[in-house]
Write a protein that holds these residues in place. Structure first.
Motif, mmCIF file in Angstrom:
data_model
loop_
_atom_site.group_PDB
_atom_site.id
_atom_site.type_symbol
_atom_site.label_atom_id
_atom_site.label_comp_id
_atom_site.label_asym_id
_atom_site.label_seq_id
_atom_site.Cartn_x
_atom_site.Cartn_y
_atom_site.Cartn_z
ATOM 1 N N ILE A 70 0.837 -1.201 0.000
ATOM 2 C CA ILE A 70 0.000 0.000 0.000
ATOM 3 C C ILE A 70 0.871 1.249 0.000
ATOM 4 O O ILE A 70 0.605 2.216 -0.742
ATOM 5 N N GLU A 71 1.905 1.265 0.818
ATOM 6 C CA GLU A 71 2.792 2.419 0.879
ATOM 7 C C GLU A 71 3.451 2.690 -0.472
ATOM 8 O O GLU A 71 3.565 3.845 -0.894
ATOM 9 N N GLU A 72 3.854 1.623 -1.148
ATOM 10 C CA GLU A 72 4.486 1.793 -2.457
ATOM 11 C C GLU A 72 3.479 2.248 -3.507
ATOM 12 O O GLU A 72 3.836 2.977 -4.447
ATOM 13 N N ALA A 73 2.224 1.836 -3.363
ATOM 14 C CA ALA A 73 1.204 2.186 -4.362
ATOM 15 C C ALA A 73 0.714 3.625 -4.225
ATOM 16 O O ALA A 73 0.298 4.241 -5.210
ATOM 17 N N ILE A 74 0.750 4.165 -3.025
ATOM 18 C CA ILE A 74 0.192 5.506 -2.801
ATOM 19 C C ILE A 74 0.974 6.587 -3.540
ATOM 20 O O ILE A 74 0.411 7.456 -4.211
ATOM 21 N N LYS B 296 -2.864 10.124 5.202
ATOM 22 C CA LYS B 296 -2.655 11.523 4.831
ATOM 23 C C LYS B 296 -1.460 11.546 3.884
ATOM 24 O O LYS B 296 -0.394 11.000 4.204
ATOM 25 N N VAL B 297 -1.651 12.156 2.718
ATOM 26 C CA VAL B 297 -0.597 12.157 1.698
ATOM 27 C C VAL B 297 -0.212 13.593 1.351
ATOM 28 O O VAL B 297 -1.019 14.513 1.420
ATOM 29 N N ALA B 298 1.047 13.746 0.979
ATOM 30 C CA ALA B 298 1.559 15.073 0.630
ATOM 31 C C ALA B 298 1.379 15.319 -0.864
ATOM 32 O O ALA B 298 1.655 14.442 -1.691
ATOM 33 N N VAL B 299 0.887 16.534 -1.201
ATOM 34 C CA VAL B 299 0.744 16.942 -2.596
ATOM 35 C C VAL B 299 1.514 18.258 -2.799
ATOM 36 O O VAL B 299 1.921 18.916 -1.838
ATOM 37 N N GLN B 300 1.710 18.623 -4.062
ATOM 38 C CA GLN B 300 2.415 19.867 -4.376
ATOM 39 C C GLN B 300 1.577 21.075 -3.948
ATOM 40 O O GLN B 300 0.355 21.088 -4.117
ATOM 41 N N HIS B 301 2.224 22.082 -3.409
ATOM 42 C CA HIS B 301 1.490 23.228 -2.880
ATOM 43 C C HIS B 301 0.788 24.029 -3.962
ATOM 44 O O HIS B 301 -0.184 24.747 -3.690
ATOM 45 N N ASP B 302 1.263 23.921 -5.192
ATOM 46 C CA ASP B 302 0.657 24.716 -6.257
ATOM 47 C C ASP B 302 -0.267 23.904 -7.159
ATOM 48 O O ASP B 302 -0.693 24.378 -8.217
ATOM 49 N N ASP B 303 -0.609 22.681 -6.751
ATOM 50 C CA ASP B 303 -1.539 21.865 -7.546
ATOM 51 C C ASP B 303 -2.952 22.420 -7.428
ATOM 52 O O ASP B 303 -3.362 22.918 -6.368
ATOM 53 N N THR B 304 -3.706 22.302 -8.489
ATOM 54 C CA THR B 304 -5.103 22.722 -8.463
ATOM 55 C C THR B 304 -5.946 21.644 -7.790
ATOM 56 O O THR B 304 -5.514 20.497 -7.618
ATOM 57 N N ALA B 305 -7.162 22.008 -7.412
ATOM 58 C CA ALA B 305 -8.079 21.051 -6.783
ATOM 59 C C ALA B 305 -8.351 19.880 -7.713
ATOM 60 O O ALA B 305 -8.439 18.718 -7.277
ATOM 61 N N ALA B 306 -8.478 20.164 -9.006
ATOM 62 C CA ALA B 306 -8.742 19.093 -9.971
ATOM 63 C C ALA B 306 -7.560 18.127 -10.056
ATOM 64 O O ALA B 306 -7.746 16.907 -10.140
ATOM 65 N N GLN B 307 -6.353 18.670 -10.003
ATOM 66 C CA GLN B 307 -5.161 17.820 -10.058
ATOM 67 C C GLN B 307 -5.062 16.936 -8.812
ATOM 68 O O GLN B 307 -4.722 15.753 -8.887
ATOM 69 N N VAL B 308 -5.348 17.532 -7.660
ATOM 70 C CA VAL B 308 -5.294 16.763 -6.411
ATOM 71 C C VAL B 308 -6.349 15.665 -6.415
ATOM 72 O O VAL B 308 -6.075 14.517 -6.034
ATOM 73 N N ALA B 309 -7.577 15.986 -6.844
ATOM 74 C CA ALA B 309 -8.646 14.988 -6.883
ATOM 75 C C ALA B 309 -8.282 13.839 -7.819
ATOM 76 O O ALA B 309 -8.495 12.657 -7.496
ATOM 77 N N ALA B 310 -7.729 14.156 -8.976
ATOM 78 C CA ALA B 310 -7.326 13.117 -9.924
ATOM 79 C C ALA B 310 -6.198 12.254 -9.348
ATOM 80 O O ALA B 310 -6.176 11.025 -9.525
ATOM 81 N N ALA B 311 -5.271 12.880 -8.624
ATOM 82 C CA ALA B 311 -4.165 12.138 -8.021
ATOM 83 C C ALA B 311 -4.663 11.188 -6.935
ATOM 84 O O ALA B 311 -4.186 10.052 -6.819
ATOM 85 N N ILE B 312 -5.653 11.660 -6.147
ATOM 86 C CA ILE B 312 -6.222 10.816 -5.101
ATOM 87 C C ILE B 312 -6.939 9.616 -5.722
ATOM 88 O O ILE B 312 -6.798 8.473 -5.268
ATOM 89 N N ASP B 313 -7.712 9.866 -6.776
ATOM 90 C CA ASP B 313 -8.403 8.769 -7.461
ATOM 91 C C ASP B 313 -7.411 7.750 -8.014
ATOM 92 O O ASP B 313 -7.630 6.530 -7.926
ATOM 93 N N SER B 314 -6.330 8.233 -8.581
ATOM 94 C CA SER B 314 -5.318 7.331 -9.134
ATOM 95 C C SER B 314 -4.642 6.527 -8.026
ATOM 96 O O SER B 314 -4.381 5.322 -8.189
ATOM 97 N N ALA B 315 -4.364 7.173 -6.902
ATOM 98 C CA ALA B 315 -3.742 6.481 -5.776
ATOM 99 C C ALA B 315 -4.658 5.382 -5.236
ATOM 100 O O ALA B 315 -4.204 4.276 -4.914
#
Length: 311
Positions: free
Chosen positions: A230-234, A261-280
């Motif tokens: 799981i850690e490697e997949a996130i 709780k996962v770290a994302v880039q500070h300048d990512d848009t909400a859409a980018q973060v949502a897509a990244a969470i779905d992919s994770a």
């Protein structure tokens, strides 16, 4: 119940114990052996226990409800815990009492061929049941020792059947020894001693089962291998840059909750973060299929906050 629940092993044990219980009770009626009575009750208790495991597996398949939104997977743990109680009370304590009474008031064994014949038959039948449980367990055990398999298994049925069958075989040997010594010496006290040893053995197995099932009822995390996957997949190294902290919990033998709780880039848009969470989430489910309930919280990584969460 899934195949990993060991349904085949449970059914094999149930069939063997029902046949053995009848044979032992008939032998007790003809011989008056307290060891045979204790073993009869033991087999009846084991049969009831296998029925409880099958019932627990059936009830655990119910769909989630608003009152129980995570489903009923843990019901298998509850019924496995009930098995330990039945084994302790009906099997173990009864045998201890019966053994004490026979030692205090010994009487010779009559028609010796009944208990001897039935015990030999029971050992053969239990051996086939134990062999089935071992075969089913080996499909899941991997490189684990038997002790580690019993301690780490998230599906309670196979460890329960394994310990029950093992206890039954040892109990039959003890009964055979008690009856044999009573016949050789003409002293019925040996029959009572064999019965007492059977009771103590069953109590010990019941305590082990209760301790292991209690841990499952309290809620166990995923195994080490699953946590690593799981850690490697996130983390994808792009939008999800690192894992800040994570908790896992078995909602049932084949259902895992993952909260992280996962770290994302500070300048990512909400859409980018949502897509990244779905992919994770998709990567986690692919890596560990039983991870069915996943909650990922995006955050900006802070070393101070991470230390606070790990504390």
């Amino acid at each position: 119940m899934s195949a990993s629940g060991g349904t085949k092993a449970i059914v094999a044990a149930l069939a063997a114990n029902l046949a053995i219980a009848v044979a032992k009770f008939v032998a007790f009626l003809f011989s008056g052996s307290s060891s045979m009575l204790a073993e009869s009750v033991h087999s009846v208790a084991d049969s009831g226990n296998q029925g409880l495991l099958l019932l627990g597996g059936k009830r655990a398949q119910r769909e989630a409800t608003p009152q129980h939104p995570f489903g009923y997977g843990r019901e298998r743990y509850i019924y496995a815990f009930l098995v330990s109680i039945v084994l302790f009370s009906v099997g173990g304590m009864f045998a201890v009492y019966e053994g004490y009474e026979k030692i205090k008031h010994p009487h010779p064994i009559e028609d010796w061929y009944w208990p001897i014949g039935v015990l030999v038959f029971a050992i053969i039948a239990e051996s086939f049941s134990f062999r089935t449980a071992i075969k089913e367990s080996n499909q899941l055990r991997g490189g684990l020792s038997w002790t580690d398999f019993v301690r780490r298994a998230k599906a309670p049925e196979l460890p329960v059947v394994l310990l029950e069958d093992f206890g039954a075989l040892v109990g039959l040997v003890l009964a055979l020894g008690g009856v044999g010594l009573a016949l050789l010496t003409g002293n019925g006290v040996w029959d009572g001693i064999g019965t007492l040893c059977i009771g103590l053995l069953l109590i010990l197995i019941a305590i082990v089962l209760a301790a292991e099932t209690k841990s499952l009822l309290l809620g166990e995390a995923a195994g080490t291998d699953e946590v690593k996957k799981i850690e490697e997949a996130i983390v994808d190294g792009e939008t999800v840059t690192r894992l800040i902290h994570m908790r896992t919990l078995h909602l049932g033998p084949e259902e895992l909750l993952v909260a992280a709780k996962v770290a994302v880039q500070h300048d990512d848009t909400a859409a980018q973060v949502a897509a990244a969470i779905d992919s994770a989430e998709a990567r986690i489910r692919e890596a560990v299929p039983i991870a069915r309930v996943i909650y990922l919280e995006p955050d900006i990584y802070s070393e101070q906050a991470a230390r606070a969460n790990d504390a």
